[in-house]
Scaffold this motif. Structure first.
Motif, PDB file in Angstrom:
ATOM      1  N   MET A  91       0.893  -1.025  -0.168  1.00 37.63           N
ATOM      2  CA  MET A  91      -0.213   0.286  -0.006  1.00 37.63           C
ATOM      3  C   MET A  91       0.817   1.285   0.059  1.00 37.63           C
ATOM      4  SD  MET A  91      -3.172  -0.899  -0.146  1.00 37.63           S
ATOM      5  CE  MET A  91      -4.072   0.583   0.375  1.00 37.63           C
ATOM      6  N   VAL A  92       2.179   0.993   0.422  1.00 47.17           N
ATOM      7  CA  VAL A  92       2.957   2.229   0.157  1.00 47.17           C
ATOM      8  C   VAL A  92       3.298   2.850  -1.192  1.00 47.17           C
ATOM      9  CG1 VAL A  92       5.350   3.179   0.493  1.00 47.17           C
ATOM     10  CG2 VAL A  92       4.397   1.618   2.258  1.00 47.17           C
ATOM     11  N   LEU A  93       3.218   1.787  -2.114  1.00 45.24           N
ATOM     12  CA  LEU A  93       3.384   2.266  -3.552  1.00 45.24           C
ATOM     13  C   LEU A  93       2.054   2.403  -4.068  1.00 45.24           C
ATOM     14  CD1 LEU A  93       5.539  -0.423  -2.626  1.00 45.24           C
ATOM     15  CD2 LEU A  93       6.292   0.175  -5.373  1.00 45.24           C
ATOM     16  N   HIS A  94       1.093   1.880  -3.648  1.00 40.98           N
ATOM     17  CA  HIS A  94      -0.417   2.378  -4.123  1.00 40.98           C
ATOM     18  C   HIS A  94      -0.682   3.470  -4.033  1.00 40.98           C
ATOM     19  CE1 HIS A  94      -4.584   2.818  -3.090  1.00 40.98           C
ATOM     20  NE2 HIS A  94      -5.088   1.937  -3.963  1.00 40.98           N
ATOM     21  N   ASP A  95      -0.635   3.867  -2.312  1.00 38.50           N
ATOM     22  CA  ASP A  95      -0.527   5.406  -2.067  1.00 38.50           C
ATOM     23  C   ASP A  95       0.076   6.271  -3.031  1.00 38.50           C
ATOM     24  OD1 ASP A  95      -2.486   4.374  -0.419  1.00 38.50           O
ATOM     25  OD2 ASP A  95      -1.417   4.639   1.460  1.00 38.50           O
ATOM     26  N   TYR A  96       1.424   6.356  -3.061  1.00 35.75           N
ATOM     27  CA  TYR A  96       2.338   6.879  -4.048  1.00 35.75           C
ATOM     28  C   TYR A  96       1.773   7.209  -5.260  1.00 35.75           C
ATOM     29  CZ  TYR A  96       6.111   9.147  -6.025  1.00 35.75           C
ATOM     30  OH  TYR A  96       7.210   9.920  -6.672  1.00 35.75           O
ATOM     31  N   GLY A  97       1.329   6.128  -5.761  1.00 38.05           N
ATOM     32  CA  GLY A  97       0.579   6.116  -7.321  1.00 38.05           C
ATOM     33  C   GLY A  97      -0.382   7.010  -7.284  1.00 38.05           C
ATOM     34  N   VAL A  98      -1.425   6.861  -6.185  1.00 42.55           N
ATOM     35  CA  VAL A  98      -2.531   8.031  -6.337  1.00 42.55           C
ATOM     36  C   VAL A  98      -1.966   8.891  -6.108  1.00 42.55           C
ATOM     37  CG1 VAL A  98      -4.609   8.327  -5.156  1.00 42.55           C
ATOM     38  CG2 VAL A  98      -4.045   5.877  -5.414  1.00 42.55           C
ATOM     39  N   PHE A  99      -1.239   9.585  -5.294  1.00 39.83           N
ATOM     40  CA  PHE A  99      -0.550  10.807  -5.138  1.00 39.83           C
ATOM     41  C   PHE A  99      -0.189  11.311  -6.352  1.00 39.83           C
ATOM     42  CE2 PHE A  99       3.343  13.213  -4.660  1.00 39.83           C
ATOM     43  CZ  PHE A  99       3.051  14.265  -4.154  1.00 39.83           C
ATOM     44  N   MET A 100       0.745  10.569  -7.065  1.00 42.02           N
ATOM     45  CA  MET A 100       0.856  10.972  -8.478  1.00 42.02           C
ATOM     46  C   MET A 100      -0.023  11.398  -9.303  1.00 42.02           C
ATOM     47  SD  MET A 100       4.052  11.579  -8.214  1.00 42.02           S
ATOM     48  CE  MET A 100       4.696  12.032 -10.018  1.00 42.02           C
ATOM     49  N   ALA A 101      -1.107  10.272  -9.193  1.00 40.52           N
ATOM     50  CA  ALA A 101      -2.383  10.559 -10.108  1.00 40.52           C
ATOM     51  C   ALA A 101      -3.176  11.876  -9.896  1.00 40.52           C
ATOM     52  CB  ALA A 101      -3.145   9.417 -10.071  1.00 40.52           C
ATOM     53  N   LEU A 102      -2.899  12.327  -8.703  1.00 37.53           N
ATOM     54  CA  LEU A 102      -3.909  13.774  -8.275  1.00 37.53           C
ATOM     55  C   LEU A 102      -2.998  15.017  -8.613  1.00 37.53           C
ATOM     56  CD1 LEU A 102      -5.279  12.707  -4.841  1.00 37.53           C
ATOM     57  CD2 LEU A 102      -6.494  13.143  -6.904  1.00 37.53           C
ATOM     58  N   THR A 103      -1.754  14.855  -9.114  1.00 40.36           N
ATOM     59  CA  THR A 103      -1.070  15.954  -9.474  1.00 40.36           C
ATOM     60  C   THR A 103      -1.703  16.857 -10.621  1.00 40.36           C
ATOM     61  OG1 THR A 103       0.326  14.599 -10.843  1.00 40.36           O
ATOM     62  CG2 THR A 103       1.166  15.077  -8.767  1.00 40.36           C
ATOM     63  N   SER A 104      -2.195  16.348 -11.517  1.00 39.15           N
ATOM     64  CA  SER A 104      -2.932  16.880 -12.680  1.00 39.15           C
ATOM     65  C   SER A 104      -4.035  18.032 -12.072  1.00 39.15           C
ATOM     66  CB  SER A 104      -3.412  16.010 -13.722  1.00 39.15           C
ATOM     67  OG  SER A 104      -4.374  15.247 -13.251  1.00 39.15           O
ATOM     68  N   GLY A 105      -4.658  17.344 -11.165  1.00 32.14           N
ATOM     69  CA  GLY A 105      -5.787  18.250 -10.499  1.00 32.14           C
ATOM     70  C   GLY A 105      -5.292  19.205  -9.586  1.00 32.14           C
ATOM     71  N   MET A 106      -4.130  19.098  -8.912  1.00 27.59           N
ATOM     72  CA  MET A 106      -3.576  20.277  -8.390  1.00 27.59           C
ATOM     73  C   MET A 106      -3.184  21.305  -9.234  1.00 27.59           C
ATOM     74  SD  MET A 106      -0.693  18.196  -5.953  1.00 27.59           S
ATOM     75  CE  MET A 106      -0.746  16.870  -5.491  1.00 27.59           C
TER      76      MET A 106
END
Length: 383
Positions: free
Chosen positions: A144-159
């Motif tokens: 889940m460490v890698l999972h959560d980091y992947g979701v973090f990166m997916a949200l960068t476009s929204g930022m």
């Protein structure tokens, strides 16, 4: 008397008393307050970001001279298929901005430090199941460490692409919550490596689990599509907040790791996961505000937005259910009696059908989600 003394110290030629233009002291708002008065959150966040004329509800400042390669503007109305008569009407009901957010995170990490110290001094993990710590926590929760980091990166476009500053801050806080969750899990693994077995700290088994294990295939596919195909930042938020988190996020964090850990003598993991549960609740609050009041009930585009959300559901719901069905094999292997993974998911699916789907008038029910679940389970068994 005090006023007379003060005036005697000033130059009377430049300090003439004049009648005030208006005597009542009333606030002059530059925005419509979310509640009765303009909050500190609104004073700090609203219109801090310059915006073009065409963003509805904004204070237009004209065109933009800077553009991305290829002619893409700083903000364009094609960044999302969603439509709104006033993007600036969005508020985070909790009013979270940088100052309270940092204070909350600092308090969570202080609590984590105290938790690790007390756990070590009291030897709270002495009776914990070694297989649970060395396999479930080290590898499965570690993935889940890698999972959560992947979701973090997916949200960068929204930022970057958000058309309104209040929504941008909500997305940034949410993305940082995922990054913080990854750090909390790894901090637990480092602690366990010191008091139980050094091998638990190793990232490589967790990385292999995330990249190649069938139990994470659905979640990995969802995050990959979210990151690769997430050109519409509002669709990304919708897929995460209203589809993925109420189903996969709830199942894997609450029903798997959080609830099963104490049954294996692990009272540490639920406390470590508490900030991620708090994050999910905060995101649920403001995402409901966005997709219900702002978009779903927009006076001009409400019907269109609800239809759009229905189309997004067709794309993302099967992927989210597939992620749950895949990770359910881990649940059944670690459960010590009680309800099965399918029964647990049936409860989550029922809650989703009652609380989330009505936001865009969806007629999907728990039975529809269970059908998708069973289809994925059958395919997995055939593999």
């Amino acid at each position: 008397m005090a006023n007379t003394y003060r005036r005697s110290l000033l130059n009377p030629e430049h300090d003439l008393e004049r009648e005030p233009i208006e005597t009542p002291r009333t606030a002059v708002y530059f925005a419509n307050p979310y509640r009765r008065r303009l909050s500190e959150y609104e004073q700090v966040m609203l219109y801090a970001q310059p915006n073009p004329d065409w963003i509805r509800g904004g204070i237009g400042v004209g065109g933009w001279s800077t553009r991305f390669p290829g002619g893409r503007g700083a903000w364009e109305n094609y960044f999302t298929e969603a439509r709104c008569t006033d993007w600036f009407a969005f508020r985070d009901p909790e009013g979270r901005w940088q100052k309270p957010y940092v204070a909350e995170k600092a308090d969570q990490w202080r609590s984590a430090g105290r938790l690790f110290n007390s756990s070590a001094s009291q030897a709270l993990l002495r009776g914990a199941d070694p297989a649970w710590l060395n396999t479930v926590i080290a590898e499965q929760l570690g993935a889940m460490v890698l999972h959560d980091y992947g979701v973090f990166m997916a949200l960068t476009s929204g930022m970057r692409d958000s058309l309104v500053d209040t929504l941008r801050v909500a997305i940034v806080n949410w993305a940082l919550d995922y990054l913080d969750s990854a750090q909390q899990i790894q901090a637990e693994k480092v602690y366990l490596g010191q008091v139980v077995a050094e091998s638990i700290t190793d990232l490589e088994p967790a990385r292999r689990m995330w990249l190649s294990h069938p139990s994470y295939a659905g979640a990995r596919t969802f995050v990959e599509h979210l990151w690769r195909d997430g050109y519409d930042h509002i669709e990304v938020v919708f897929a995460l907040a209203l589809i993925y988190e109420p189903l996969f996020g709830r199942f894997v964090r609450q029903d798997f790791f959080y609830r099963l850990a104490p049954l294996h003598g692990d009272h540490l993991t639920p406390q470590v996961l508490w900030p991620s549960l708090r994050s999910a609740e905060a995101a649920h609050t403001w995402s409901n505000e966005l997709f219900d009041r702002i978009l779903g009930r927009d006076p001009e585009f409400g019907a269109y937005n609800r239809q759009l959300m229905g189309w997004w559901t067709q794309r993302w719901l099967p992927r989210a259910v597939a992620a749950v069905a895949d990770v359910a094999t881990l649940f059944d292997a670690a459960a010590t009696g009680g309800r099965s993974a399918r029964q647990i998911f049936e409860t989550a699916a029922g809650d989703w059908g009652r609380e989330v789907a009505p936001l865009w008038n969806s007629e999907l029910t728990a039975a529809d989600l269970l059908k998708l679940y069973d289809e994925r389970t059958t395919v997995g068994a055939a593999r």
